[in-house]
Scaffold this motif. Sequence first.
Motif, PDB file in Angstrom:
ATOM      1  N   SER A   1      84.498  16.879  -8.700  1.00 37.93           N
ATOM      2  CA  SER A   1      84.341  17.976  -7.760  1.00 37.93           C
ATOM      3  C   SER A   1      85.413  17.902  -6.680  1.00 37.93           C
ATOM      4  O   SER A   1      85.948  16.844  -6.397  1.00 37.93           O
ATOM      5  N   ARG A   2      85.707  19.032  -6.061  1.00 37.54           N
ATOM      6  CA  ARG A   2      86.627  19.092  -4.918  1.00 37.54           C
ATOM      7  C   ARG A   2      85.898  18.860  -3.602  1.00 37.54           C
ATOM      8  O   ARG A   2      86.520  18.769  -2.557  1.00 37.54           O
ATOM      9  N   THR A   3      84.571  18.782  -3.665  1.00 36.54           N
ATOM     10  CA  THR A   3      83.758  18.517  -2.478  1.00 36.54           C
ATOM     11  C   THR A   3      82.833  17.345  -2.790  1.00 36.54           C
ATOM     12  O   THR A   3      82.534  17.088  -3.962  1.00 36.54           O
ATOM     13  N   PRO A   4      82.355  16.643  -1.764  1.00 36.65           N
ATOM     14  CA  PRO A   4      81.421  15.540  -2.028  1.00 36.65           C
ATOM     15  C   PRO A   4      80.199  16.044  -2.786  1.00 36.65           C
ATOM     16  O   PRO A   4      79.697  17.140  -2.520  1.00 36.65           O
ATOM     17  N   MET A   5      79.738  15.254  -3.729  1.00 37.34           N
ATOM     18  CA  MET A   5      78.579  15.648  -4.527  1.00 37.34           C
ATOM     19  C   MET A   5      77.288  15.330  -3.779  1.00 37.34           C
ATOM     20  O   MET A   5      77.239  14.362  -3.020  1.00 37.34           O
TER      21      MET A   5
ATOM     22  N   GLY B   1      90.164  10.484  -5.577  1.00 38.07           N
ATOM     23  CA  GLY B   1      91.599  10.453  -5.818  1.00 38.07           C
ATOM     24  C   GLY B   1      92.296  11.518  -5.001  1.00 38.07           C
ATOM     25  O   GLY B   1      91.785  12.627  -4.863  1.00 38.07           O
ATOM     26  N   PHE B   2      93.440  11.148  -4.428  1.00 38.84           N
ATOM     27  CA  PHE B   2      94.198  12.101  -3.624  1.00 38.84           C
ATOM     28  C   PHE B   2      95.602  11.570  -3.372  1.00 38.84           C
ATOM     29  O   PHE B   2      95.836  10.369  -3.422  1.00 38.84           O
ATOM     30  N   PRO B   3      96.537  12.468  -3.097  1.00 39.02           N
ATOM     31  CA  PRO B   3      97.884  12.023  -2.744  1.00 39.02           C
ATOM     32  C   PRO B   3      97.955  11.741  -1.242  1.00 39.02           C
ATOM     33  O   PRO B   3      97.293  12.405  -0.441  1.00 39.02           O
TER      34      PRO B   3
ATOM     35  N   ILE C   1      91.099  12.305   5.124  1.00 38.65           N
ATOM     36  CA  ILE C   1      90.294  13.339   4.487  1.00 38.65           C
ATOM     37  C   ILE C   1      89.904  14.355   5.559  1.00 38.65           C
ATOM     38  O   ILE C   1      89.116  14.065   6.452  1.00 38.65           O
ATOM     39  N   GLN C   2      90.491  15.522   5.464  1.00 39.81           N
ATOM     40  CA  GLN C   2      90.292  16.605   6.421  1.00 39.81           C
ATOM     41  C   GLN C   2      89.928  17.867   5.639  1.00 39.81           C
ATOM     42  O   GLN C   2      90.153  17.938   4.434  1.00 39.81           O
ATOM     43  N   PRO C   3      89.390  18.893   6.318  1.00 40.38           N
ATOM     44  CA  PRO C   3      89.158  20.157   5.616  1.00 40.38           C
ATOM     45  C   PRO C   3      90.457  20.634   4.955  1.00 40.38           C
ATOM     46  O   PRO C   3      91.526  20.588   5.572  1.00 40.38           O
ATOM     47  N   GLY C   4      90.359  21.005   3.713  1.00 38.68           N
ATOM     48  CA  GLY C   4      91.535  21.465   2.973  1.00 38.68           C
ATOM     49  C   GLY C   4      92.298  20.361   2.274  1.00 38.68           C
ATOM     50  O   GLY C   4      93.275  20.630   1.574  1.00 38.68           O
TER      51      GLY C   4
ATOM     52  N   ARG D   1      93.485  17.812  -0.464  1.00 37.98           N
ATOM     53  CA  ARG D   1      93.481  17.892  -1.920  1.00 37.98           C
ATOM     54  C   ARG D   1      92.904  16.595  -2.466  1.00 37.98           C
ATOM     55  O   ARG D   1      93.623  15.645  -2.730  1.00 37.98           O
ATOM     56  N   ILE D   2      91.595  16.591  -2.592  1.00 42.53           N
ATOM     57  CA  ILE D   2      90.890  15.384  -3.016  1.00 42.53           C
ATOM     58  C   ILE D   2      90.003  15.691  -4.204  1.00 42.53           C
ATOM     59  O   ILE D   2      89.494  16.798  -4.345  1.00 42.53           O
ATOM     60  N   GLU D   3      89.836  14.698  -5.046  1.00 41.49           N
ATOM     61  CA  GLU D   3      88.973  14.805  -6.209  1.00 41.49           C
ATOM     62  C   GLU D   3      87.895  13.729  -6.074  1.00 41.49           C
ATOM     63  O   GLU D   3      88.204  12.548  -5.981  1.00 41.49           O
ATOM     64  N   TYR D   4      86.645  14.161  -6.008  1.00 41.45           N
ATOM     65  CA  TYR D   4      85.510  13.248  -5.958  1.00 41.45           C
ATOM     66  C   TYR D   4      85.011  13.052  -7.383  1.00 41.45           C
ATOM     67  O   TYR D   4      84.920  14.015  -8.148  1.00 41.45           O
ATOM     68  N   ARG D   5      84.646  11.811  -7.727  1.00 44.06           N
ATOM     69  CA  ARG D   5      84.195  11.506  -9.077  1.00 44.06           C
ATOM     70  C   ARG D   5      82.905  10.690  -9.033  1.00 44.06           C
ATOM     71  O   ARG D   5      82.828   9.702  -8.306  1.00 44.06           O
ATOM     72  N   LEU D   6      81.928  11.118  -9.781  1.00 43.23           N
ATOM     73  CA  LEU D   6      80.688  10.370  -9.972  1.00 43.23           C
ATOM     74  C   LEU D   6      80.701   9.885 -11.413  1.00 43.23           C
ATOM     75  O   LEU D   6      80.668  10.695 -12.342  1.00 43.23           O
ATOM     76  N   LEU D   7      80.794   8.573 -11.595  1.00 43.49           N
ATOM     77  CA  LEU D   7      80.837   7.967 -12.919  1.00 43.49           C
ATOM     78  C   LEU D   7      79.446   7.465 -13.268  1.00 43.49           C
ATOM     79  O   LEU D   7      78.790   6.818 -12.433  1.00 43.49           O
TER      80      LEU D   7
END
Length: 178
Positions: free
Chosen positions: A11-15, A35-37, A148-151, A153-159
Amino acid sequence: RFLAADMVLVSRTPMPEVWSAKAEEMGLRITLGMGFPSMAVADADHMALVSIKAVSDGYPLRGELQWSSEPYGTILPGGVIPRAGEAWLAPRLFALLGIELGDPVFVGEAELTVSGAIRAEPDATTAVFGFGPRLLMNTDDIPLTGVIQPGSRIEYRLLLGGSAEAIEAFSEWVTPEL
């Protein structure tokens, strides 16, 4: 093993935390990733754009995270991730940043101690942001970075890991929530 889990939600937002709670209730093992740059900075003359991966305890659920205590040293046994306050770098980052083991590296406002070299990750090919070499850190350090700020480019992952039946049951439960 290419996912580092049996099932991954991205997701692009916290799950919602209820998803993790429900997965555990159903007997699944979970771990989190982000993950994010961003920039990794050693000093004013040594900085590099990196692909940051932050992981929590239990990562990976499938496959093996390979690391070494030196940039191109002997691969050490898996089952560990960087501790809070530490970072593992891709071997080429050591030269790019002009740093050695034990030196500090900054990610945003967080000062992390370089404690190892990331050599291979089971889910390396699933990362969206391949902007630069990898910096692996602990999810506990993310709030300290301030990056981590609004906007962002982050990818949240739930494994998730577990039996095929439990994965299927969770998939059926979470699908309407997506």
